[in-house]
Design an enzyme around this catalytic site. Structure first.
Site, short mmCIF file in Angstrom:
data_model
loop_
_atom_site.label_atom_id
_atom_site.label_comp_id
_atom_site.label_asym_id
_atom_site.label_seq_id
_atom_site.Cartn_x
_atom_site.Cartn_y
_atom_site.Cartn_z
N CYS A 1 0.81 -1.22 0.00
CA CYS A 1 0.00 0.00 0.00
C CYS A 1 0.85 1.27 0.00
O CYS A 1 1.70 1.45 0.87
CB CYS A 1 -0.90 -0.03 1.23
SG CYS A 1 -1.76 1.52 1.57
N TYR B 1 -5.77 5.24 -8.60
CA TYR B 1 -6.83 4.33 -8.17
C TYR B 1 -8.15 4.67 -8.85
O TYR B 1 -8.92 3.77 -9.23
CB TYR B 1 -7.00 4.38 -6.66
CG TYR B 1 -5.94 3.63 -5.91
CD1 TYR B 1 -6.13 2.30 -5.55
CD2 TYR B 1 -4.72 4.22 -5.60
CE1 TYR B 1 -5.14 1.59 -4.88
CE2 TYR B 1 -3.72 3.53 -4.92
CZ TYR B 1 -3.95 2.21 -4.57
OH TYR B 1 -2.96 1.51 -3.92
#
Length: 316
Positions: free
Chosen positions: A55, A184
């Site tokens: 992440c 994203y």
């Protein structure tokens, strides 16, 4: 199907009718302070992080820990590279028994225990107060800021120097939505319109950053600051992951001379290099997001930018 907690129960996250990816805001925004009377006082061995090597939001937090020498001050529980249908999975092989940190299987269990009626995202990073069992914060920017100042602020580089704060904040606001979240929004878009809006805004912002870094060594000037630690994880993942997996294929970071120089320069900082696990990163993205990569095939990947270790393309 992505999951969230609704009144403490694991549920499917509702879909946006326009096909756009929407990141849920952090619900926990507490703050560690160098004051013994504070709700969350700065104490060694009191706080614990749940982080993922994959992440980018977690990576920014880990970079602060590494650069500020705080690995012995705050404990870490790591996530497995592969997410399950229940969200982040805790890596049992790396789990270190710690007082106040039960051995959970999934990250959502940490949220349920700390706030049984919680409604919101099951996101990492999570900063936990081991003493009270409460979640201090799930906001990566807040966690980076407080870790950079609450514990031994004189150690390591000053990441939020007073004379650069307005510029750091300005640039952080600029890169947040179009770049850090933009990859994203492009990758998880489910309509052409949502994808195009995200990807065009992303590359417009990258062009602006290229111009800025033609004139500066780092984003806010001539020294590394926290805003560099926010952008760097996204740039690091761009060519090896986002270019293919998220369809951000108008250009690579390698095609931008200033951004490439900037990325290579930061990679060469030993405390930064020690945080990079590219095989883990690529395995996470290509094998966790089966809704956009059903077969879970990991692409061969590009040749790495100077300074980045050769990307592994074979996985068990």
């Amino acid at each position: 199907m992505p999951k969230m907690l609704i009144n403490g129960i694991l549920r499917d996250k509702p879909k946006d009718p326009n096909g756009a990816f929407a990141r849920l805001p952090s619900q926990f925004r507490g703050w560690i302070e160098p004051d013994a009377a504070a709700a969350f006082p700065a104490e060694q061995d009191r706080y614990h992080l749940y982080l993922s090597k994959a992440c980018p939001w977690c990576h920014g937090v880990e970079l602060v820990l590494s650069l500020k020498g705080l690995r012995e001050v705050v404990g870490i529980t790591w996530m497995d590279p592969i997410m399950s249908e229940n969200g982040w999975v805790i890596d049992q092989a790396q789990f270190v028994p710690t007082d106040g940190v039960p051995r959970d299987r999934y990250l959502f269990e940490v949220y349920q225990r700390a706030a049984p009626d919680y409604t919101g995202a099951i996101s990492a990073p999570v900063l936990l107060d081991r003493k009270s069992g409460k979640i201090v914060s799930t906001d990566s920017a807040d966690i980076m800021r407080m870790l950079g100042s609450a514990f031994a602020p004189e150690a390591g580089p000053e990441l939020y120097p007073a004379h650069l704060r307005s510029e750091i904040d300005r640039i952080a606001d600029f890169v947040q939505e179009p770049v850090r979240n933009g990859v994203y929004r492009a990758g998880f878009a489910t309509t052409q319109a949502a994808y195009c809006e995200a990807v065009l805004g992303l590359f417009e912002a990258l062009e602006s950053l290229e111009t800025l870094l033609t004139e500066r060594q780092f984003l806010a000037g001539e020294q590394l600051t926290e805003v560099d630690l926010k952008l760097f994880p996204t740039l690091l993942r761009f060519d090896p992951v986002y270019f293919t997996h998220f369809k951000t294929d108008r250009a690579r970071i390698a095609d931008y001379p200033a951004l490439s120089r900037y990325l290579s320069q930061i990679i060469e900082i030993p405390e930064v290099a020690a945080t990079i696990d590219m095989p883990h990163i690529r395995e996470h993205y290509f094998r966790s997001h089966r809704h956009i990569n059903p077969a879970g095939i990991i692409s061969i990947g590009p040749k790495p930018i100077s300074g980045l270790q050769t990307i592994m393309t074979e996985h068990a």
